[in-house]
Design an enzyme around this catalytic site. Structure first.
Site, PDB file in Angstrom:
ATOM      1  N   ASN A  17       0.882  -1.170   0.000  1.00  0.00           N
ATOM      2  CA  ASN A  17       0.000   0.000   0.000  1.00  0.00           C
ATOM      3  C   ASN A  17       0.920   1.221   0.000  1.00  0.00           C
ATOM      4  O   ASN A  17       1.558   1.530   1.005  1.00  0.00           O
ATOM      5  CB  ASN A  17      -0.859  -0.033   1.252  1.00  0.00           C
ATOM      6  CG  ASN A  17      -2.142   0.749   1.172  1.00  0.00           C
ATOM      7  OD1 ASN A  17      -2.826   0.889   2.174  1.00  0.00           O
ATOM      8  ND2 ASN A  17      -2.513   1.274   0.017  1.00  0.00           N
ATOM      9  N   CYS A  87      -6.559   5.551   7.654  1.00  0.00           N
ATOM     10  CA  CYS A  87      -5.895   4.566   6.797  1.00  0.00           C
ATOM     11  C   CYS A  87      -4.888   3.834   7.659  1.00  0.00           C
ATOM     12  O   CYS A  87      -3.958   4.451   8.183  1.00  0.00           O
ATOM     13  CB  CYS A  87      -5.212   5.259   5.621  1.00  0.00           C
ATOM     14  SG  CYS A  87      -4.209   4.162   4.589  1.00  0.00           S
ATOM     15  N   GLY A  88      -5.077   2.536   7.837  1.00  0.00           N
ATOM     16  CA  GLY A  88      -4.206   1.782   8.734  1.00  0.00           C
ATOM     17  C   GLY A  88      -2.771   1.730   8.260  1.00  0.00           C
ATOM     18  O   GLY A  88      -1.828   2.006   9.027  1.00  0.00           O
ATOM     19  N   ARG A 216     -12.513   2.748  -1.689  1.00  0.00           N
ATOM     20  CA  ARG A 216     -13.184   4.013  -1.957  1.00  0.00           C
ATOM     21  C   ARG A 216     -12.138   5.122  -2.008  1.00  0.00           C
ATOM     22  O   ARG A 216     -11.258   5.197  -1.175  1.00  0.00           O
ATOM     23  CB  ARG A 216     -14.175   4.278  -0.811  1.00  0.00           C
ATOM     24  CG  ARG A 216     -14.980   5.549  -0.897  1.00  0.00           C
ATOM     25  CD  ARG A 216     -15.758   5.782   0.392  1.00  0.00           C
ATOM     26  NE  ARG A 216     -14.887   6.038   1.544  1.00  0.00           N
ATOM     27  CZ  ARG A 216     -15.306   6.485   2.722  1.00  0.00           C
ATOM     28  NH1 ARG A 216     -16.596   6.705   2.930  1.00  0.00           N
ATOM     29  NH2 ARG A 216     -14.459   6.693   3.706  1.00  0.00           N
ATOM     30  N   CYS A 225      -4.763  -3.114   2.384  1.00  0.00           N
ATOM     31  CA  CYS A 225      -5.643  -2.133   3.022  1.00  0.00           C
ATOM     32  C   CYS A 225      -5.706  -2.472   4.505  1.00  0.00           C
ATOM     33  O   CYS A 225      -6.255  -3.522   4.885  1.00  0.00           O
ATOM     34  CB  CYS A 225      -7.040  -2.165   2.399  1.00  0.00           C
ATOM     35  SG  CYS A 225      -8.225  -1.052   3.206  1.00  0.00           S
ATOM     36  N   GLY A 226      -5.128  -1.601   5.331  1.00  0.00           N
ATOM     37  CA  GLY A 226      -5.066  -1.876   6.766  1.00  0.00           C
ATOM     38  C   GLY A 226      -6.412  -1.834   7.450  1.00  0.00           C
ATOM     39  O   GLY A 226      -6.732  -2.709   8.269  1.00  0.00           O
TER      40      GLY A 226
END
Length: 288
Positions: A17, A87-88, A216, A225-226
């Site tokens: 990411n 956002c992780g 999104r 995606c965390g």
């Protein structure tokens, strides 16, 4: 268009990411335009002759090192120009960036979704993610009751907010699903007034889960995606697929993440955050 000035940036990724990081002290007059231009996967920045063009977002970070532990204010502008509340993997990158500058192994991260504590151990960063929320008003979802194993646009999903809304679908094999085909209808479903990230998960046979997420704001699948990884474990606990407070391995395409969703208290997300390089990026453009 002609370039008027530039700004230094660094490039980091958390399990694939990837983000451009800009010190908030460096002026960027139009952050949404900056993100749209440079994150573009076709025409964005290419760093160090990498095969990856663009990024999953731009992290504008403001370091406040007078505090103990140091604090960093994180603003994530996504490739479509929108701002994500949380956002992780971005938070883990923000912690790694701040740790490089302060030498501290603990960083407080201020985000639109709240303040999160991070622990930095070499390249590994663990960040608090808050308590997952299933109530419709918290997701948010236009529903009188939580969306648990509910069919939405042909996909059976459980809706949970882990800093941002996720619609989590458990399937037999994440690689057998055409995510780009099925996700947009769910992401834009009227029941989600602010939209939703769409996350697929399948048991890996060893107590963990494989994961794929259509994000999104990115409007496409990301390598990791965390918030989605935390959503997978939170939804799995809600459905009785996992029990207890032990860490669970979640594996998006970009690598393995460690997720802990305790019965009480904040969820935790752990994994690598890696610096890839640095460069200069155009900040202001003028049409010819």
């Amino acid at each position: 268009m002609s370039v008027l000035n530039t700004v230094p940036f660094e490039k980091f990724h958390g399990t694939g990411n990837d983000f451009f990081v800009v010190d908030a002290e460096d002026p960027v007059p139009d952050r949404p335009a900056f993100a749209r231009a440079h994150c573009d996967r076709d025409g964005g920045i290419v760093l160090n002759e990498s095969e990856r063009v663009g990024a999953d977002g731009v992290l504008f970070l403001a370091l406040e090192d007078r505090y103990d532990p140091p604090r960093v204010v994180m603003t994530l502008v996504q490739p479509d120009g929108s701002v994500a509340a949380m956002c992780g993997n971005g938070a883990r990158v923000a912690a790694a960036w701040a740790a490089e500058r302060t030498g501290s192994d603990q960083i407080m991260i201020d985000t639109p979704a709240g303040t999160r504590r991070a622990i930095v151990e070499d390249d590994d960063v663990t960040v608090e993610m808050g308590v997952p929320m299933f109530a419709p008003r918290d997701v948010p979802a236009d529903s009188g009751e939580p969306l648990v194993e509910t069919e939405i646009e042909g996909l059976t999903v459980t809706a949970v907010n882990t800093g941002v809304p996720h619609a989590v679908a458990f399937v037999e094999d994440v690689d057998d699903v055409d995510l780009e085909a099925v996700a947009p209808a769910v992401r834009h479903a009227p029941i989600f007034p602010e939209g939703a990230n769409v996350t697929l998960a399948s048991p890996d046979g060893e107590g963990g889960f494989d994961q794929r997420t259509f994000e999104r704001g990115v409007e496409g699948e990301t390598q990791s995606c965390g918030t989605g990884a935390v959503a997978v474990v939170a939804a799995a606990k809600r459905l009785g697929l996992v029990e207890g407070d032990d860490p669970v391995r979640v594996s998006p395409p970009g690598g393995d993440l460690s997720v802990t969703v305790p019965d009480e208290g904040s969820a935790l997300l752990g994994g690598p955050a890696v610096r890839e390089g640095a460069g200069e990026a155009d900040t202001v453009f003028r049409e010819r």
